[in-house]
Design an enzyme around this catalytic site. Sequence first.
Site, PDB file in Angstrom:
ATOM      1  N   GLY A  86       0.860  -1.077  -0.499  1.00 13.83           N
ATOM      2  CA  GLY A  86       0.245  -0.209  -0.181  1.00 13.83           C
ATOM      3  C   GLY A  86       0.602   1.528  -0.274  1.00 13.83           C
ATOM      4  O   GLY A  86       1.794   1.468  -0.460  1.00 13.83           O
ATOM      5  N   GLU A 150      -8.389  -1.689   2.726  1.00 16.02           N
ATOM      6  CA  GLU A 150      -7.414  -2.001   3.764  1.00 16.02           C
ATOM      7  C   GLU A 150      -7.957  -2.805   4.830  1.00 16.02           C
ATOM      8  O   GLU A 150      -8.707  -2.016   5.785  1.00 16.02           O
ATOM      9  CB  GLU A 150      -7.059  -0.832   4.135  1.00 16.02           C
ATOM     10  CG  GLU A 150      -6.436   0.248   3.256  1.00 16.02           C
ATOM     11  CD  GLU A 150      -5.537   1.916   3.802  1.00 16.02           C
ATOM     12  OE1 GLU A 150      -4.602   1.217   3.874  1.00 16.02           O
ATOM     13  OE2 GLU A 150      -6.188   2.576   3.603  1.00 16.02           O
ATOM     14  N   HIS A 155      -4.793  -9.186  15.090  1.00 11.60           N
ATOM     15  CA  HIS A 155      -4.235 -10.357  15.197  1.00 11.60           C
ATOM     16  C   HIS A 155      -2.864  -9.466  15.555  1.00 11.60           C
ATOM     17  O   HIS A 155      -2.512  -9.346  14.634  1.00 11.60           O
ATOM     18  CB  HIS A 155      -4.707 -11.594  15.006  1.00 11.60           C
ATOM     19  CG  HIS A 155      -3.450 -12.768  15.033  1.00 11.60           C
ATOM     20  ND1 HIS A 155      -4.102 -14.057  16.341  1.00 11.60           N
ATOM     21  CD2 HIS A 155      -2.321 -12.909  14.433  1.00 11.60           C
ATOM     22  CE1 HIS A 155      -2.717 -14.548  15.825  1.00 11.60           C
ATOM     23  NE2 HIS A 155      -1.920 -13.959  14.989  1.00 11.60           N
ATOM     24  N   TYR A 162       2.910 -10.129   3.011  1.00  8.27           N
ATOM     25  CA  TYR A 162       3.129  -9.549   1.590  1.00  8.27           C
ATOM     26  C   TYR A 162       3.217 -10.199   0.177  1.00  8.27           C
ATOM     27  O   TYR A 162       4.286 -11.631   0.135  1.00  8.27           O
ATOM     28  CB  TYR A 162       4.568  -8.615   0.491  1.00  8.27           C
ATOM     29  CG  TYR A 162       4.032  -7.688   1.381  1.00  8.27           C
ATOM     30  CD1 TYR A 162       3.080  -6.242   1.166  1.00  8.27           C
ATOM     31  CD2 TYR A 162       4.851  -6.507   2.758  1.00  8.27           C
ATOM     32  CE1 TYR A 162       3.224  -5.443   2.130  1.00  8.27           C
ATOM     33  CE2 TYR A 162       4.891  -5.345   3.250  1.00  8.27           C
ATOM     34  CZ  TYR A 162       4.019  -4.554   2.608  1.00  8.27           C
ATOM     35  OH  TYR A 162       3.548  -3.883   3.754  1.00  8.27           O
TER      36      TYR A 162
HETATM   37  P1  ADP Z   1       1.413  -1.141   3.226  1.00  8.79           P
HETATM   38  O1  ADP Z   1       0.571   0.219   2.786  1.00  8.79           O
HETATM   39  O2  ADP Z   1       2.380  -1.647   2.312  1.00  8.79           O
HETATM   40  O3  ADP Z   1      -0.502  -2.034   3.636  1.00  8.79           O
HETATM   41  P2  ADP Z   1       0.969  -1.373   6.117  1.00  8.79           P
HETATM   42  O4  ADP Z   1       1.803  -0.085   6.748  1.00  8.79           O
HETATM   43  O5  ADP Z   1      -0.566  -0.623   6.267  1.00  8.79           O
HETATM   44  O6  ADP Z   1       1.821  -0.881   4.742  1.00  8.79           O
HETATM   45  O7  ADP Z   1       1.510  -2.624   6.598  1.00  8.79           O
HETATM   46  C1  ADP Z   1       0.754  -3.357   6.101  1.00  8.79           C
HETATM   47  C2  ADP Z   1       1.252  -4.636   5.835  1.00  8.79           C
HETATM   48  O8  ADP Z   1       2.071  -5.644   7.199  1.00  8.79           O
HETATM   49  C3  ADP Z   1       0.556  -6.176   5.815  1.00  8.79           C
HETATM   50  O9  ADP Z   1       0.412  -6.354   3.722  1.00  8.79           O
HETATM   51  C4  ADP Z   1       1.277  -7.158   5.847  1.00  8.79           C
HETATM   52  O10 ADP Z   1       2.261  -7.941   5.310  1.00  8.79           O
HETATM   53  C5  ADP Z   1       1.790  -6.660   7.603  1.00  8.79           C
HETATM   54  N1  ADP Z   1       0.981  -7.485   8.758  1.00  8.79           N
HETATM   55  C6  ADP Z   1       1.341  -7.328   9.702  1.00  8.79           C
HETATM   56  N2  ADP Z   1       0.287  -7.547  10.858  1.00  8.79           N
HETATM   57  C7  ADP Z   1      -0.450  -6.990  10.398  1.00  8.79           C
HETATM   58  C8  ADP Z   1      -1.825  -7.072  10.475  1.00  8.79           C
HETATM   59  N3  ADP Z   1      -2.386  -7.248  12.078  1.00  8.79           N
HETATM   60  N4  ADP Z   1      -3.420  -6.742   9.624  1.00  8.79           N
HETATM   61  C9  ADP Z   1      -2.746  -7.030   8.732  1.00  8.79           C
HETATM   62  N5  ADP Z   1      -1.500  -6.623   7.909  1.00  8.79           N
HETATM   63  C10 ADP Z   1      -0.581  -6.661   8.916  1.00  8.79           C
HETATM   64  N1  RBF Z   2      -9.029   6.703   7.031  1.00 12.60           N
HETATM   65  C1  RBF Z   2      -9.573   8.535   7.181  1.00 12.60           C
HETATM   66  O1  RBF Z   2      -9.475   9.063   6.350  1.00 12.60           O
HETATM   67  N2  RBF Z   2     -11.138   8.018   7.802  1.00 12.60           N
HETATM   68  C2  RBF Z   2     -11.449   7.310   8.500  1.00 12.60           C
HETATM   69  O2  RBF Z   2     -12.899   7.346   8.461  1.00 12.60           O
HETATM   70  C3  RBF Z   2     -11.023   5.668   7.846  1.00 12.60           C
HETATM   71  N3  RBF Z   2     -11.082   5.003   8.524  1.00 12.60           N
HETATM   72  C4  RBF Z   2     -10.243   3.929   8.840  1.00 12.60           C
HETATM   73  C5  RBF Z   2     -10.943   2.649   9.514  1.00 12.60           C
HETATM   74  C6  RBF Z   2     -10.571   0.950   9.766  1.00 12.60           C
HETATM   75  C7  RBF Z   2     -10.496   0.529  10.361  1.00 12.60           C
HETATM   76  C8  RBF Z   2      -8.963   1.410   9.012  1.00 12.60           C
HETATM   77  C9  RBF Z   2      -8.486  -0.080   9.289  1.00 12.60           C
HETATM   78  C10 RBF Z   2      -9.098   2.455   8.583  1.00 12.60           C
HETATM   79  C11 RBF Z   2      -9.374   3.336   7.974  1.00 12.60           C
HETATM   80  N4  RBF Z   2      -8.993   4.553   7.754  1.00 12.60           N
HETATM   81  C12 RBF Z   2      -9.935   5.877   7.683  1.00 12.60           C
HETATM   82  C13 RBF Z   2      -7.284   4.338   6.732  1.00 12.60           C
HETATM   83  C14 RBF Z   2      -6.383   5.260   6.749  1.00 12.60           C
HETATM   84  O3  RBF Z   2      -6.337   6.135   6.950  1.00 12.60           O
HETATM   85  C15 RBF Z   2      -5.342   3.522   6.097  1.00 12.60           C
HETATM   86  O4  RBF Z   2      -5.315   2.765   6.481  1.00 12.60           O
HETATM   87  C16 RBF Z   2      -4.702   4.447   6.658  1.00 12.60           C
HETATM   88  O5  RBF Z   2      -4.491   5.754   5.345  1.00 12.60           O
HETATM   89  C17 RBF Z   2      -2.380   3.668   5.547  1.00 12.60           C
HETATM   90  O6  RBF Z   2      -3.179   3.528   4.732  1.00 12.60           O
HETATM   91 MG    MG Z   3      -2.019  -0.728   4.097  1.00 13.61          MG
END
Ligand code: ADP
Ligand code: RBF
Ligand code: MG
Length: 226
Positions: A86, A150, A155, A162
Amino acid sequence: MNVDISNCLVIEDSLPGVVAGKAAGMAVVAVPSLPKQAGLYSSADEVINSLLDLHPEKWGLPPFEDWIEGTLPIEPWYIGGPVIKGFGRGSKVLGIPTANLPAENFSTILSEHTSGVYFGWAGLSTRGIYKMVMSIGWNPYFDNTEKTIEPWLLHEFGEDFYGEELRLAIVGYIRPEANFPSLESLIARIHKDGRIAEKALDLPIYAGYKDSPYLKNSMLRSNCHS
Ligand code: ADP
Ligand code: RBF
Ligand code: MG
């Protein structure tokens, strides 16, 4: 109908309908058919993206009876695919990792579902089945230009996954996407979403989907290399 104006609530998708409702002195909730035009509906008392976000109790009416503990059961939908990279800010900026799915594979399903916060069960091919809460949408706080899916798996994993096959059964809705005045308030709200999902998924109406064949199959497939 001889009803007092102050007891009327207008729910409208068209601009003329909103204007008429206000001209009549009634409270108006706008549900624009084109969410991109929401800005035009500023005379409404509230603008929502979807009827999922209509809360009659805000207007002195009885609440809908299908909401349970802050969640709305929905007709489940199922999506899956390899976990992709992401924006790399879930863990780093928020402390909340989200396993992104390739949204371009689900453009139809995404256009059928309003953006917002949903929850359900997640199957990871080599690991198991976990509770999850997810955001679908544009992340207004970060002003993204792409719609993303997303899921945050509820957990602690010691590592990234990935490329692994992730399958989701999405069973309920919590709230629309929102903008937040600060990063802290966004993080606090996502943690609250996590607590709501964690608790709700133990209710019988949601718990059974943990056994969905779709989630299990991801594991069968990766275990038998036929
Ligand atoms: P990205 O922007 O690449 O999605 P994140 O900082 O959101 O990066 O991290 C997401 C990655 O972290 C997932 O793709 C997965 O490989 C790993 N990961 C580890 N623990 C979790 C979790 N509890 N929920 C979701 N992703 C997790
Ligand atoms: N991003 C927002 O800008 N507004 C939201 O209301 C919002 N709600 C979220 C709720 C959940 C359960 C999760 C997991 C993410 C949410 N985010 C929201 C997204 C968050 O901005 C995003 O995970 C980050 O931008 C990382 O890519
Ligand atoms: Mg992510």
